[in-house]
Motif scaffolding. Structure first.
Motif, mmCIF file in Angstrom:
data_model
loop_
_atom_site.group_PDB
_atom_site.id
_atom_site.type_symbol
_atom_site.label_atom_id
_atom_site.label_comp_id
_atom_site.label_asym_id
_atom_site.label_seq_id
_atom_site.Cartn_x
_atom_site.Cartn_y
_atom_site.Cartn_z
ATOM 1 N N GLU A 1 54.152 49.552 27.630
ATOM 2 C CA GLU A 1 53.972 49.801 29.067
ATOM 3 C C GLU A 1 52.749 50.681 29.316
ATOM 4 N N GLU A 2 52.613 51.751 28.512
ATOM 5 C CA GLU A 2 51.463 52.642 28.679
ATOM 6 C C GLU A 2 50.162 51.929 28.348
ATOM 7 N N TYR A 3 50.211 51.060 27.357
ATOM 8 C CA TYR A 3 49.007 50.337 26.958
ATOM 9 C C TYR A 3 48.507 49.441 28.093
ATOM 10 N N ARG A 4 49.431 48.691 28.710
ATOM 11 C CA ARG A 4 49.038 47.825 29.811
ATOM 12 C C ARG A 4 48.493 48.638 30.984
ATOM 13 N N ARG A 5 49.110 49.777 31.232
ATOM 14 C CA ARG A 5 48.636 50.626 32.320
ATOM 15 C C ARG A 5 47.240 51.175 32.010
ATOM 16 N N ALA A 6 47.019 51.591 30.769
ATOM 17 C CA ALA A 6 45.712 52.125 30.385
ATOM 18 C C ALA A 6 44.622 51.069 30.504
ATOM 19 N N ARG A 7 44.922 49.831 30.093
ATOM 20 C CA ARG A 7 43.927 48.775 30.199
ATOM 21 C C ARG A 7 43.578 48.498 31.660
ATOM 22 N N ALA A 8 44.584 48.490 32.520
ATOM 23 C CA ALA A 8 44.311 48.274 33.944
ATOM 24 C C ALA A 8 43.474 49.412 34.515
ATOM 25 N N THR B 1 37.777 44.301 30.091
ATOM 26 C CA THR B 1 38.977 44.369 30.918
ATOM 27 C C THR B 1 38.757 43.666 32.255
ATOM 28 N N LEU B 2 37.591 43.866 32.873
ATOM 29 C CA LEU B 2 37.303 43.206 34.142
ATOM 30 C C LEU B 2 37.240 41.688 33.975
ATOM 31 N N MET B 3 36.692 41.224 32.859
ATOM 32 C CA MET B 3 36.663 39.781 32.602
ATOM 33 C C MET B 3 38.083 39.231 32.465
ATOM 34 N N GLU B 4 38.929 39.983 31.777
ATOM 35 C CA GLU B 4 40.316 39.542 31.582
ATOM 36 C C GLU B 4 41.079 39.516 32.905
ATOM 37 N N LEU B 5 40.868 40.527 33.745
ATOM 38 C CA LEU B 5 41.523 40.547 35.048
ATOM 39 C C LEU B 5 41.035 39.390 35.921
ATOM 40 N N HIS B 6 39.740 39.118 35.867
ATOM 41 C CA HIS B 6 39.191 37.993 36.641
ATOM 42 C C HIS B 6 39.792 36.675 36.163
ATOM 43 N N LEU B 7 39.891 36.509 34.856
ATOM 44 C CA LEU B 7 40.467 35.282 34.308
ATOM 45 C C LEU B 7 41.913 35.120 34.748
ATOM 46 N N ARG B 8 42.675 36.209 34.664
ATOM 47 C CA ARG B 8 44.076 36.143 35.116
ATOM 48 C C ARG B 8 44.157 35.732 36.576
ATOM 49 N N ASN B 9 43.335 36.345 37.427
ATOM 50 C CA ASN B 9 43.394 36.045 38.855
ATOM 51 C C ASN B 9 43.021 34.585 39.160
ATOM 52 N N GLU B 10 42.160 34.010 38.324
ATOM 53 C CA GLU B 10 41.709 32.640 38.550
ATOM 54 C C GLU B 10 42.751 31.602 38.148
ATOM 55 N N GLU C 1 43.091 42.331 18.749
ATOM 56 C CA GLU C 1 43.242 40.944 18.303
ATOM 57 C C GLU C 1 43.014 39.980 19.469
ATOM 58 N N TYR C 2 43.837 40.055 20.485
ATOM 59 C CA TYR C 2 43.565 39.299 21.704
ATOM 60 C C TYR C 2 44.290 39.969 22.851
ATOM 61 N N ASP C 3 43.819 39.689 24.071
ATOM 62 C CA ASP C 3 44.295 40.444 25.234
ATOM 63 C C ASP C 3 44.955 39.589 26.304
ATOM 64 N N LEU C 4 44.833 38.279 26.212
ATOM 65 C CA LEU C 4 45.544 37.384 27.114
ATOM 66 C C LEU C 4 46.140 36.245 26.311
ATOM 67 N N HIS C 5 47.365 35.901 26.672
ATOM 68 C CA HIS C 5 47.986 34.714 26.103
ATOM 69 C C HIS C 5 48.288 33.788 27.275
ATOM 70 N N ARG D 1 44.786 31.971 23.277
ATOM 71 C CA ARG D 1 44.791 33.404 22.948
ATOM 72 C C ARG D 1 43.363 33.897 23.120
ATOM 73 N N VAL D 2 43.159 34.762 24.107
ATOM 74 C CA VAL D 2 41.813 35.067 24.595
ATOM 75 C C VAL D 2 41.438 36.512 24.287
ATOM 76 N N ASP D 3 40.227 36.689 23.766
ATOM 77 C CA ASP D 3 39.654 38.018 23.543
ATOM 78 C C ASP D 3 38.291 38.041 24.218
ATOM 79 N N ALA D 4 38.144 38.832 25.283
ATOM 80 C CA ALA D 4 36.882 38.917 26.019
ATOM 81 C C ALA D 4 35.956 39.924 25.343
#
Length: 392
Positions: free
Chosen positions: A145-152, A275-284, A304-308, A322-325
């Motif tokens: 939970e803390e990790y996801r919050r820190a990345r955001a 992180t911004l690239m990953e957030l943009h990808l998620r939103n798209e 290793e990777y940040d989006l599945h 499995r995406v690593d920006a």
């Protein structure tokens, strides 16, 4: 060419590239004394000569060195190994004679530790990958939970007034020691003010020319985040900026004081931008039919990777992405760093910023046989839309 010979050629080329970048930084520093600049250039020239065969080294004098710094670097660099790179055509100075923003990143990414260079440039002692690892070591110790919050938070609050940052980061504030005072960064200050990028919220660079002042985000200028200053009466607060790019939305100047902090440059480059690239990808893609997105799986190693992203269309084979920006300035150094890791046990997708589209082929070739696909942000969004059956 034998493996050892290829490795030696790469080391010599990295040494030469590092020396040229450091020399350009000295050449472009107007506040540096003539004696200090001459000493630094001599040290860099010695490193450059050592990277060449003796017959070529004897031909490179100070005049040729300084002229070569202002043109394509191919005239100064030793020959590449069998794998081509883009540095023969690289320019270290922009059209106005100013050192390009990316030179500092190239030095970090291609740094070859060498006492003669470290003696003068303390910032060159830390490789980009080492700084990235230090960030990830802290992230690994957090709960999922803390990790996801820190990345955001890296993407949402990378700079600002210290009170706002402390409030946003809350319990994580004392776990991160990556913030620095904007007052210590003269490169982003304009008459005592700094301007956050409207996309990454990190300080934009100020470039003063003879008749104009430009303000631009180093990462997002290719997407149109750049401005010029309008004339303001003295004492009227921060200068007004006029957008000169399609993404240059209005920004407000903030005081460049000790009460305003920003994440250190390596954390911005290798933490905030991905992180911004990953957030943009998620939103798209998150709202596409048959698509589910898992952000930053905390139980995994964070590097290793940040989006599945899963695409499960009925009647078709389920696809997993499995995406690593990655937001490295140099895909050559990025390729070297990825080659040092063990090949992933699953197909992995490396995503580059759109402006590095032409360089994805080089990285894909470098990583051939390691179950890694290399693409760009826009290309991956289109691929997922096609897989889900959504209209383009």
């Amino acid at each position: 060419m034998a493996v050892k010979e290829r490795a030696d050629a790469r080391v010599r080329r990295d040494q030469a590239l590092t020396a040229c970048c450091m020399a350009a930084a000295a050449e472009g520093d107007a506040l540096l004394s003539s004696a200090r600049r001459a000493a630094l250039l001599m040290d860099c020239l010695a490193v450059l000569r050592a990277a060449h065969p003796p017959e070529r080294a004897a031909q490179i004098g100070m005049g040729e060195f300084r002229r070569g710094l202002h043109g394509p670097l191919g005239s100064l660099l030793p020959l590449a190994s069998e794998t081509a790179d883009r540095f023969d055509a690289l320019h270290l100075f922009d059209a106005h004679g100013l050192v390009r923003d990316a030179v500092q990143d190239l030095c970090r990414e291609h740094l070859v530790p060498q006492v003669a260079l470290e003696r003068h440039w303390s910032w060159a002692r830390v490789r980009a990958e080492q700084e990235e690892r230090r960030l990830y070591e802290i992230l690994r110790r957090l709960s999922p939970e803390e990790y996801r919050r820190a990345r955001a938070l890296l993407g949402q609050h990378p700079a600002g007034p210290v009170r706002e940052l402390r409030r946003a980061w809350d319990r994580l504030w004392m776990r991160f020691d990556f913030f620095e005072a904007v007052s210590d960064w003269p490169w982003c200050q304009l008459d005592g003010w700094w301007y956050p990028c409207p996309q990454c919220h990190w300080p934009m660079r100020v470039a003063q020319h003879a008749t104009t002042v430009e303000v631009r985000c180093e990462a997002h200028a290719p997407r149109g985040v750049h401005y010029r200053r309008t004339l303001n009466p003295a004492g009227a607060g921060p200068s007004e900026l006029v957008g000169t790019g399609k993404k240059a939305t209005p920004v407000q100047g903030l005081p460049a004081s000790t009460e305003h902090l920003a994440l250190a440059r390596p954390v911005w480059r290798y933490g905030v931008l991905p992180t911004l690239m990953e957030l943009h990808l998620r939103n798209e893609v998150a709202d596409l039919p048959h698509v589910t997105v898992e952000m930053w799986p905390g139980q995994l190693r964070p590097d290793e990777y940040d989006l599945h992203i899963t695409v499960a269309v009925p009647g078709r084979r389920t696809q997993h992405f499995r995406v690593d920006a990655k937001a490295w300035e140099s895909v050559v150094a990025l390729g070297d760093a990825l080659m040092e890791r063990q090949p992933p046990p699953y197909p992995l997708t490396i995503v580059l910023p759109d402006h590095q589209d032409r360089e994805r082929h080089y990285l894909a070739t470098r990583l051939r046989g390691r179950r890694i696909t290399v693409t760009t942000l826009t290309r991956l969004v289109k691929r997922i839309k096609t897989a889900s059956g959504a209209p383009q």
